[in-house]
Design an enzyme around this catalytic site. Structure first.
Site, PDB file in Angstrom:
ATOM      1  CG  HIS A   9      -3.656  -2.109   8.870  1.00  0.00           C
ATOM      2  ND1 HIS A   9      -3.904  -3.077   7.905  1.00  0.00           N
ATOM      3  CD2 HIS A   9      -3.289  -2.772   9.995  1.00  0.00           C
ATOM      4  CE1 HIS A   9      -3.690  -4.274   8.432  1.00  0.00           C
ATOM      5  NE2 HIS A   9      -3.322  -4.124   9.691  1.00  0.00           N
ATOM      6  CD  GLU A  13      -0.186  -4.422   1.504  1.00  0.00           C
ATOM      7  OE1 GLU A  13       0.380  -5.545   1.547  1.00  0.00           O
ATOM      8  OE2 GLU A  13       0.364  -3.361   1.881  1.00  0.00           O
ATOM      9  CG  ASP A  72      -2.164   2.049   5.404  1.00  0.00           C
ATOM     10  OD1 ASP A  72      -1.837   1.304   6.348  1.00  0.00           O
ATOM     11  OD2 ASP A  72      -2.619   1.618   4.328  1.00  0.00           O
ATOM     12  CG  HIS A  85       2.726  -1.508   4.319  1.00  0.00           C
ATOM     13  ND1 HIS A  85       2.125  -2.746   4.196  1.00  0.00           N
ATOM     14  CD2 HIS A  85       3.213  -1.465   5.583  1.00  0.00           C
ATOM     15  CE1 HIS A  85       2.246  -3.417   5.332  1.00  0.00           C
ATOM     16  NE2 HIS A  85       2.889  -2.665   6.179  1.00  0.00           N
ATOM     17  CG  ASP A 100      -5.198  -5.276   5.241  1.00  0.00           C
ATOM     18  OD1 ASP A 100      -6.061  -4.391   5.322  1.00  0.00           O
ATOM     19  OD2 ASP A 100      -3.977  -5.029   5.423  1.00  0.00           O
ATOM     20  CG  ASP A 124      -4.762  -3.319   2.372  1.00  0.00           C
ATOM     21  OD1 ASP A 124      -4.857  -4.551   2.231  1.00  0.00           O
ATOM     22  OD2 ASP A 124      -3.790  -2.777   2.922  1.00  0.00           O
ATOM     23  CG  ASP A 150      -5.904  -0.504   4.828  1.00  0.00           C
ATOM     24  OD1 ASP A 150      -5.686  -1.511   5.538  1.00  0.00           O
ATOM     25  OD2 ASP A 150      -5.021   0.041   4.147  1.00  0.00           O
ATOM     26  CG  HIS A 172      -2.336   0.558   0.793  1.00  0.00           C
ATOM     27  ND1 HIS A 172      -3.472   0.362   1.547  1.00  0.00           N
ATOM     28  CD2 HIS A 172      -2.731   1.324  -0.260  1.00  0.00           C
ATOM     29  CE1 HIS A 172      -4.502   0.975   0.976  1.00  0.00           C
ATOM     30  NE2 HIS A 172      -4.075   1.570  -0.113  1.00  0.00           N
TER      31      HIS A 172
END
Length: 313
Positions: A135, A282, A137, A150, A239, A237, A133, A110
């Site tokens: 996360h 990702e 980031d 990332h 994830d 992303d 996401d 990312h």
């Protein structure tokens, strides 16, 4: 069934930009994600939907930009390589967007958000960003526990990050009020403070559970695009999805978006007529077993198709 082009994308031309980079995090394999999505037939799938495709895999470019020496600088790992790749490819993204093409960026880790968001916002300065996401980031070099880039792109893109010699090319192009997160569930302490201090709109999985994905996306758009007149860049992303849906990714976190919730986001943004570009990032086919990798690649392709107008009816 596929929907019509957006009000900004006048013809069905899509520029598929591979960014096969793994330098923004420690796990190898994520650089193979773009090629695997193409190998699985993504270009053919988009062409069957009526899109004209152009594809840049950028594999030689990314390899050629790897420096012989890339020590940590101000806590960040491999900053010279990440910077060189993202700066170079941001110009590809900008040019494709300026040509009126939908830009579909395939990752890669990312950190590539530095390239895609910089390029899109250079072409569409009034755009807004939806970041899907687990996360956020948005670590700065100083706040990052790992130094993995990332986890930092949003901090540079918003101008929140402290000065870093390798990333001075990144212009703070993103107003924090034109950023919204969906799907967060693994946010560092420093990032929580940044999100609060800058009053950034963020919807965690708690909010998705509480209100449902339809209402969350409406609320997200009401914040960043209240008059529904701004171009939208989606950075997705995998994830963000629950690991049972997309297992082959570097930092999986339980309790994520379902298959349908993830696809709804892409479908609804395409339906809005405002989506001009998207990242699918990702996907790491080297993690888990062959079936898990296949499942994750399949999901990456279907998310991309939904961004370009594939609908259930």
């Amino acid at each position: 069934m596929t929907n019509a082009c957006s009000r900004f994308i006048k013809s069905k031309n899509v520029s598929v930009v591979g960014i096969p980079i793994n330098a923004g995090q420690p796990r190898e394999g994520v650089e193979k994600g773009p090629a695997k999505l193409i190998e699985f037939g993504l270009l053919n799938q988009l062409e069957e939907m009526g899109w004209t495709t152009e594809h840049k895999d950028n594999e030689k470019l990314v390899a050629s930009l790897k420096p012989s020496d890339d020590p940590d600088v101000l806590n960040l790992k491999q900053p010279k390589w990440v910077s060189a790749v993202t700066q170079s490819i941001s110009e590809q993204v900008r040019q494709s967007a300026m040509d009126g093409k939908f830009v579909l960026t395939l990752g890669g880790d990312h950190s590539l958000g530095l390239a895609s968001v910089s390029g899109i916002f250079a072409a569409y300065p009034d755009a807004c960003l939806i970041w899907v996401d687990a996360h956020s980031d948005i670590n700065t070099p100083a706040s990052s526990p790992s130094g993995n880039i990332h986890g930092c792109p949003i901090a540079f893109l918003t101008g929140i990050a402290e000065d870093h010699p390798d990333f001075r090319w990144v212009k703070p192009c993103l107003d924090a009020q034109r950023l919204v997160y969906i799907g967060l569930r693994d946010v560092d302490v420093g990032e929580k403070k940044i999100i609060k201090d800058h009053n950034i709109k963020a919807f965690s999985m708690h909010h998705v559970d509480k209100w449902g994905i339809g209402k969350v996306l409406d609320m997200a758009l009401n914040h960043v695009n209240p008059d529904r007149n701004r171009p939208i860049h989606l950075s997705f992303d995998v994830d963000a999805l629950d690991p049972s849906v997309a297992p082959s990714t570097g930092t999986p976190v339980r309790g994520g978006l379902t298959f349908r919730e993830g696809h709804y986001i892409c479908e609804a943004l395409a339906e809005s007529g405002l989506l001009v570009s998207a990242d699918i990032v990702e996907v790491n086919p080297d993690l888990e077993d062959e079936n898990a990798a296949f499942q994750t690649i399949q999901v990456g392709c279907s998310l991309a198709r939904c961004c370009l107008g594939e609908a259930l009816l």
